[in-house]
Design an enzyme around this catalytic site. Structure first.
Site, short mmCIF file in Angstrom:
data_model
loop_
_atom_site.label_atom_id
_atom_site.label_comp_id
_atom_site.label_asym_id
_atom_site.label_seq_id
_atom_site.Cartn_x
_atom_site.Cartn_y
_atom_site.Cartn_z
N GLY A 207 0.83 -1.20 0.00
CA GLY A 207 0.00 0.00 0.00
C GLY A 207 0.86 1.24 0.00
O GLY A 207 2.03 1.19 0.35
N GLY A 210 2.00 5.75 4.45
CA GLY A 210 1.12 6.41 5.40
C GLY A 210 -0.27 5.83 5.51
O GLY A 210 -1.15 6.42 6.12
N THR A 214 2.64 -0.17 8.98
CA THR A 214 3.40 -0.38 10.21
C THR A 214 2.45 -0.47 11.40
O THR A 214 2.57 -1.34 12.26
CB THR A 214 4.39 0.78 10.42
N GLU A 430 -14.92 5.15 -14.06
CA GLU A 430 -15.06 3.84 -13.42
C GLU A 430 -16.48 3.31 -13.57
O GLU A 430 -16.68 2.12 -13.78
CB GLU A 430 -14.66 3.90 -11.94
#
Ligand code: ADP
Ligand code: MG
Ligand code: ZN
Length: 620
Positions: A207, A210, A214, A430
């Site tokens: 990804g 931010g 983690t 989309e």
């Protein structure tokens, strides 16, 4: 290792200055550059000896030091060609006369050797010392030159025990769902081992920066209550060869001693890039580090209760060896949050902060399309700073607006903020893909539609692929049609075409070429395949250089081009047709997308079949 940091340290320049002085002094002393005592010629020395006025004589090489009984010191230099005995003889001094004098010849040879060794070694020591300082700083103060092999996983012996939980991670529900199982395993490994279940070893989180990768890894450790060992791939890149590997070994050993536990390898792309890719030869250190990670993971047996988690924002550059079964075979996508996700992230970080009642996280979430979790955290923090500077007790809407400007335009943002106009274009684009796909008989059902950017794509429509052994020509044709549906929608609704469709075009072209060249699906060209072989346009990565070797004629190449064009054109026509027949469906889908940003299969299919849903009600 830490204590060293607290010692009052002598500034380096003092050391250097001192050492240099000593070295120069020694050199001068050896070469006799000191002025020393008053110089007298050799015949005067002889005269003094003859007169019995000398108390002692010290001979250093050809320097002679004469001390008189009253303490006066004279220096002299013998004629270096002659030995000293010859010199005394020359001046007619007898051995008896010399014997009455305190006559000493210090072991010059030994002294000289020692001094020259010192002079040679001192600069080397100095260099080593300077280097070791440098390295210690490079390593951020962990252990200096002797601490190289030690892993920097925080808290070496029993790992870090994070207190964050899943509740602290918001807006990434899919990723959380994928990871629940990992938590269960870490909590009760026996349960899984008993029934012989194969335990996940490696989980790769993919990804943009931010988005909370983690944080998720730490939350898993927190949820399961297990220790957390953390290293970052970028730490290894500038190390000496072999150091990275030994660090990895060290880290895994600690993790094993503390199992069940989590090893987290952040920025794994820094060590795990495709080997042999790129220019200028491989980086040995990286390869050895990567190999060591793989060796460790391959060495796990079913009793090893360690889960290795890794994070990257560049899954496309990873070495395929990393992704093989038994290694990082689970992939979890951690995407940028959609509008709901952003709202809940704002709530998580707004907890315990005095936020004005007038502030609507809902509105802030709408405004912040394209923001990552870290950006949102930053937003709240900046707003709080503004409030403090303005001496306010609470954080108001004005502060949020100012903070937004700062964060959205700030230098540290890596993802771009989406403008309303971009959002609109992407939503229609989309929606075009999705509507076209819905009305084609041979496509996979639409699993998810989103206008939250991922990688280069502004948004995407994710199909739910069915398992197929063979793929029909109709499937290819419909897939190409669907792929062109985004561009068709842009043309119909905006009368203009944006760059947003460029990767669609590439993909459609690749599929069309594969149909003709590899699968013999062209009526004109028939059965022969024209591929240079090897690369599968759907599975493999593109090997651009393979395409350069052509094993067919100019004539065939021209026909291939015209056939590709034909397939693409008929696909595009069909896409335009479907959209022209369903403009209201497409518009309502686009509007819902603008509102919700992400839709799942049921909401989408209800919209297509006109069943009112909660979400379409929420639109208003
Ligand atoms: P990554 O590892 O994906 O680059 P981090 O986990 O380091 O991102 O995120 C940095 C910080 O941003 C986190 O410590 C957290 O405060 C905030 N953050 C990021 N994503 C989220 C999220 N999904 N929910 C809550 N906070 C988040
Ligand atoms: Mg991170
Ligand atoms: Zn598209």
């Amino acid at each position: 290792m830490q204590e060293q940091e607290n010692q009052p340290s002598i500034p380096p320049w003092v050391w250097i200055l001192g050492l240099v002085t000593v070295a120069i002094g020694a050199q001068m002393w050896l070469t006799g550059s000191f002025d020393g005592p008053e110089k007298i010629p050799m015949d005067e020395v002889a005269a003094l000896i003859e007169a019995g006025e000398v108390k002692s004589i010290t001979v250093r090489k050809d320097k002679i030091e004469v001390v008189l009984p009253d303490g006066t010191i004279y220096g002299s230099t013998k004629h270096s060609d002659d030995s000293l005995t010859e010199t005394w003889e020359y001046y007619g001094i007898s051995t008896e006369q010399l014997a009455s004098i305190d006559y000493s010849v210090p072991d010059q040879a030994a002294m000289n050797t020692m001094i020259s060794i010192a002079i040679t070694i001192l600069p080397i020591l100095l260099l080593i010392w300077i280097f070791s300082r440098g390295f210690r700083q490079m390593q951020g103060g962990s252990g200096g030159i002797f601490g190289f092999g030690k892993s920097r996983a925080k808290n070496l012996n029993d790992g870090d025990r994070p207190t964050v939980t899943f509740a602290d991670v918001a807006g990434v529900d899919e990723a959380k769902q994928d990871l629940v199982e990992v938590v269960q395993f870490l909590k009760e490994p026996e349960k899984f081992v008993q029934v012989g279940a194969r335990i996940p070893k490696g989980v790769l989180m993919i990804g943009p920066p931010g988005t909370g990768k983690t944080l998720l890894a730490r939350a898993i450790a927190g949820e399961a209550g297990v220790p957390f060992f953390h290293i970052s791939g970028s730490e290894f890149v500038e190390m000496f060869v072999g150091v990275g590997a030994s660090r990895v070994r060290d880290l895994f050993n600690k993790a094993k001693q503390n199992a069940p536990s989590i090893v987290f390898v952040d920025e794994i792309d820094a060590v795990g890039r495709q080997r042999g890719a790129g220019m200028g030869g491989g980086n040995d250190e990286r390869e050895q580090t990567l190999n060591q990670i793989l060796v460790e993971m391959d060495g796990f047996d079913n009793e090893t209760n360690i889960i290795v988690m890794a994070a990257t924002n560049r899954a496309d550059v990873l070495d395929p060896a990393l992704l093989r079964p038994g290694r990082f075979d689970r992939k979890v996508f951690v995407d940028l949050p959609d509008v709901k996700g952003r709202e809940s992230i704002l709530k998580v970080h707004g907890r315990g902060k005095p936020i004005d009642e007038a502030v609507s996280f809902r509105d802030m979430a709408r405004l912040t399309a394209g923001f990552s979790g870290a950006d949102l955290e930053n937003l709240i923090n900046e707003a709080a700073i503004f409030a403090a500077r303005r001496d306010q007790k609470t954080i108001g809407m004005l502060e949020f607006q100012d903070a937004f400007d700062r964060v959205a335009l700030g230098p540290e943002r890596k993802s771009k903020v989406m403008s309303e106009n971009d959002k609109l274009t992407i939503a229609y684009h989309e929606a075009g893909h999705a509507v076209v796909s819905f009305h084609l008989p041979n496509t996979d059902p639409v699993q998810k539609i989103t206008i939250v950017p991922r990688g280069q794509a502004g948004g995407y429509v994710m199909p739910l692929p069915e398992d197929r052994m063979v793929v029909s020509r109709e499937f290819f044709e419909d897939k190409i049609t669907m792929t062109l549906g985004g561009r068709a929608a842009e043309e119909i609704f905006f009368g203009r075409i944006t760059t947003g469709a460029s990767s669609d075009l590439q993909q459609a072209t690749r599929m069309a070429r594969a149909m003709i060249m590899e699968y013999g699906m062209s009526d004109v060209l028939g059965l022969p395949t024209y591929s240079s072989g090897g690369s599968n346009p759907f599975l493999g990565r593109q090997m651009a250089y393979l395409g350069n070797q052509r094993n067919y004629s100019e004539e065939a190449a021209r026909i291939i081009d015209s056939e590709v064009k034909k397939i693409l054109e008929s696909g595009y026509e069909k896409a335009l047709e479907i959209i022209r027949e369903n403009p209201d469906k497409l518009m309502s889908l686009a509007k819902t997308l603008l509102d919700m940003e992400t839709l799942d299969r049921t909401v989408f299919e209800d919209l297509m079949t006109d069943v009112p849903t909660d979400s379409s009600l929420a639109m208003a």
